[in-house]
Design an enzyme around this catalytic site. Structure first.
Site, PDB file in Angstrom:
ATOM      1  N   ASP A  41       3.856  10.074  -1.253  1.00  0.00           N
ATOM      2  CA  ASP A  41       2.481  10.569  -1.088  1.00  0.00           C
ATOM      3  C   ASP A  41       2.475  12.081  -1.292  1.00  0.00           C
ATOM      4  OD1 ASP A  41      -0.101  11.192  -0.441  1.00  0.00           O
ATOM      5  OD2 ASP A  41      -0.141  10.051   1.426  1.00  0.00           O
ATOM      6  N   HIS A  75      -0.200   7.649  -2.007  1.00  0.00           N
ATOM      7  CA  HIS A  75      -1.392   7.750  -1.167  1.00  0.00           C
ATOM      8  C   HIS A  75      -2.200   6.459  -1.154  1.00  0.00           C
ATOM      9  CE1 HIS A  75      -3.882  10.290   1.261  1.00  0.00           C
ATOM     10  NE2 HIS A  75      -4.953  10.059   0.537  1.00  0.00           N
TER      11      HIS A  75
END
Length: 712
Positions: A641, A677
């Site tokens: 992420d 993400h």
């Protein structure tokens, strides 16, 4: 090692009620603390887990491994976890097809046969023909963790540029292939981020950043964005720099070319809202970029051009947006003329077949209007029902378009729309094991702490008892002008069909009611967002849908911040909480990747003493109460992420465990590998994540879902 005694459900009891429990021991990994402090306007702030910000160190990797071992051991103790995963897999296993789009002689569409990790792009000249595979992202990697990031055709459809995302990262690498033969060229364009690929003649414009230092790829601040032009068949080192702003390192850019290739537009951003806009006449080699609007107070984008006139969508002097027309030679705002005025509902716009389609949000539900290029209303488009419609876009010569329609109980369906007649017909609807007639959706309006009325969707099986004992999943976001709309989710069906309630409030900070609604949840008004969310939970409890013992909170990214702040403010509100990929350190978020861009919504700890104190007052990692009883928390994040770096979640989980070692409910973190993400996550990883969350929620509520009782 710290120890926690928690209570677990006995999996062989029959009723969907709180169960008799037995005590087990849970050992949290010991997390090293360092003597690290910062001083903000004279206030000393300790940051003992700063070392976890180094996502490439062996020490951090060992911590991640230790935390995952504890979490996996806990989850493996849930007897019905396999049944939950099996049902999620069963429901997900149906054919999913996107709305087609026209590209030259072909119609292109994405299709997933059911459980493929990535959807495949197909094409067909006639829908009666057998489709051919055009691009299969499942071939990008063996484990399905490399996804298609974007795709763009040259105007003559000779070439296709596509980008890939590896392991969920926001970084993109682009390739080019011949559209007809599908032969891959030697071009390889790296370090693209937050950018499309906009074609002009035999190349395209894109934004890239400088190559980061080795080891800093997923955490270093993304600064000095630049727009380049890449010509097909050349090495990236030959790409021509088109636009940059070296005096302002936080500026990021977007580039787009008008459909007639007459104009190049440059969008300049410093945050997540507000942009500058520039135009260059590509038909005149001597022309330079001309400012249309400067300053970052408002949002603007080009809808299209009509000869020398530019058609612009803007919220300048129109919080709910309007469409204006202006000549490109004198394009500044004092020359703008209203074409489609602002209304009481938020509007966006797109074009197809020489028409403008405006999409309005009416209490978070879609309405579509069709206009000509003079701003005359042609018709209100009849939609298949109350829900979310999207996809009213296409080329100037198109006579038809395909749009999607969905709601909480209507799967993503595709309709063909005749632009001239306004008639819609069903093109494709999926078949899956689900009866929408068994469920109901309602929209209620509840009152937040300061008296503001907030809408909320509530979905559940028909005929549920309002006895306060229904497991309820409360989800929201509340930021960055993002609107939450009705949509269908097969994973959500597992919760609903097992007697659960799903609730989604449209809290402030979002864009459901325009820029004023957005601004009311930003900076020194951010706590409004948390109060709206808390009031939603209280409404569900007061109306008998659920109680604190059966309420789960979930939110991702800015929504992870929402959940983290909420359980600090009201640890008694819910039984379970899922802060996912959240922004948890509000004093340092701006120092990583694209974090500085969020300052438009949050402000930063460096802005002023007032702003620092406000952020410090709700920052999740800084406000954990050692004397509170927290709900069962499962923090989720991923190692790739690079939007909200996992250090936020690492530091938050470590602090939770340190300050609440004897919390009666577990405080865990689940760290996914080779994921980011959220975008592009493989089907397999998505199913595993949802299975773990649902199982964790039911288990800690003391509930055995119906799907588990059937196995008894």
């Amino acid at each position: 090692m710290k120890k926690l005694t928690y209570l677990v459900a006995i999996a062989l009891l029959w009723a969907c009620q709180p169960q008799e429990r037995q005590a087990l021991d849970l050992n949290y990994p010991e997390t090293k603390k360092t003597d690290t402090t910062d001083i903000y306007f004279g206030t000393e702030v300790s940051d003992p887990y700063r070392w976890l910000e180094d996502d490439t160190s062996d020490e951090t990797a060992n911590w991640v491994t230790a935390q995952n071992q504890v979490t996996n051991a806990y989850l493996s103790n849930i007897d019905f976890r396999d049944e939950v995963k099996a049902r999620l897999t069963e429901l997900e296993d149906y054919e999913k097809v996107s709305a087609p789009f026209k590209g030259g002689d072909y119609y292109y569409f994405y299709k997933n046969d059911g459980l493929q990790n990535q959807s495949i792009l197909y094409r067909v000249k006639n829908f009666e023909d057998e489709p051919e595979v055009f691009l299969d992202p499942n071939s990008f990697s063996d484990d399905g963790t490399t996804a298609l990031g974007g795709l763009s055709f040259s105007d003559d459809y000779k070439y296709t540029a596509y980008s890939i995302s590896e392991g969920g990262s926001d970084w993109r690498t682009a390739f080019i292939m011949h559209t007809e033969t599908k032969e891959l060229l030697s071009d390889k364009i790296k370090w693209i981020k937050f950018s499309g690929m906009s074609w002009y003649k035999d190349g395209f414009y894109y934004q890239r950043f400088d190559e980061p230092k080795e080891g800093d790829e997923l955490s270093a601040a993304n600064q000095y964005g630049k727009v380049y032009y890449h010509k097909v068949g050349t090495d990236q080192s030959k790409d021509k720099l088109i636009y940059s702003n070296p005096d302002n390192p936080e500026n990021r850019f977007g580039a787009s070319v008008s459909e007639d290739e007459r104009f190049l537009f440059i969008y300049s951003y410093t945050g997540t809202s507000g942009n500058e806009l520039y135009v260059k006449d590509l038909s005149d080699p001597a022309s330079d970029f001309r400012p249309i609007i400067t300053g970052f107070e408002n949002d603007h984008y080009i809808v299209d051009n009509d000869g020398d006139d530019l058609i612009i969508h803007t919220n300048l002097e129109a919080p709910n947006n309007r469409i204006v027309r202006v000549n490109y030679k004198n394009p500044t705002s004092e020359n703008w003329v209203d074409m489609i005025p602002e209304t009481e509902n938020v509007m966006t716009a797109s074009t197809a077949g020489g028409n403008i389609f405006t999409s309005y949000l009416i209490d978070a539900k879609t309405a579509i209007k069709q206009y000509d290029y003079q701003g005359n209303l042609i018709r209100d488009v009849d939609l298949p029902g109350i829900g979310t419609a999207s996809g009213f876009g296409g080329a100037l010569e198109d006579e038809e378009l395909f749009y999607s329609f969905t709601s909480f109980t209507v799967p993503y369906s595709v309709y063909k729309y005749d632009i001239s007649s306004g008639e819609s017909e069903l093109h494709r609807r999926p078949e899956l094991d689900f009866n929408p007639d068994e469920y109901e959706t309602k929209q209620v309006f509840y009152t937040s702490k300061d008296g503001t009325k907030v809408p909320m969707f509530i979905v559940h099986k028909k005929g549920i008892e309002m006895n306060g004992k229904n497991p309820t999943w409360l989800y929201s976001y509340g930021g960055f002008n993002i609107s939450l709309k009705p949509s269908f989710s097969t994973s959500r069906l597992v919760w609903l069909e097992n007697g659960g309630v799903f609730a989604m409030p449209n809290i402030r900070g979002g864009g459901e009611y325009g820029e004023e609604w957005h601004k009311a949840g930003t900076k020194l008004q951010k706590i409004n967002v948390f109060e709206d969310f808390i009031a939603a939970g209280e409404y569900l409890i007061n109306e008998g849908y659920t109680s604190s013992d059966y309420l789960a909170l979930q939110g991702g990214s800015n929504g992870g911040l929402l959940v983290g702040a909420t359980i600090n403010m009201r640890p008694d509100l819910a039984k379970v909480a899922f802060p996912m990929v959240g922004v948890m350190d509000m004093l340092r978020y701006q120092h990583f990747t694209i974090g500085r861009a969020w300052a438009a919504d949050y402000g930063t700890s460096e802005d002023s003493e007032e702003m620092f104190k406000y952020l410090y007052s709700y920052s999740p990692v800084h406000n954990i109460d050692p004397d509170a009883t927290y709900p069962a928390v499962m923090v989720t994040t991923a190692d790739h992420d690079d939007r909200v770096v996992p250090a936020h979640s690492f530091k938050y989980a470590a602090t939770l465990q340190e300050k609440n070692p004897d919390n009666p409910n577990p405080l865990l973190i689940r760290i996914e590998t080779k994921a980011g993400h959220g975008a592009g996550m493989s089907t397999e990883k998505r199913i595993e994540l949802n299975a773990d969350m649902y199982s964790y929620a039911w288990y800690n509520m003391g509930v055995i879902p119906e799907l588990a009782k059937k196995k008894m």
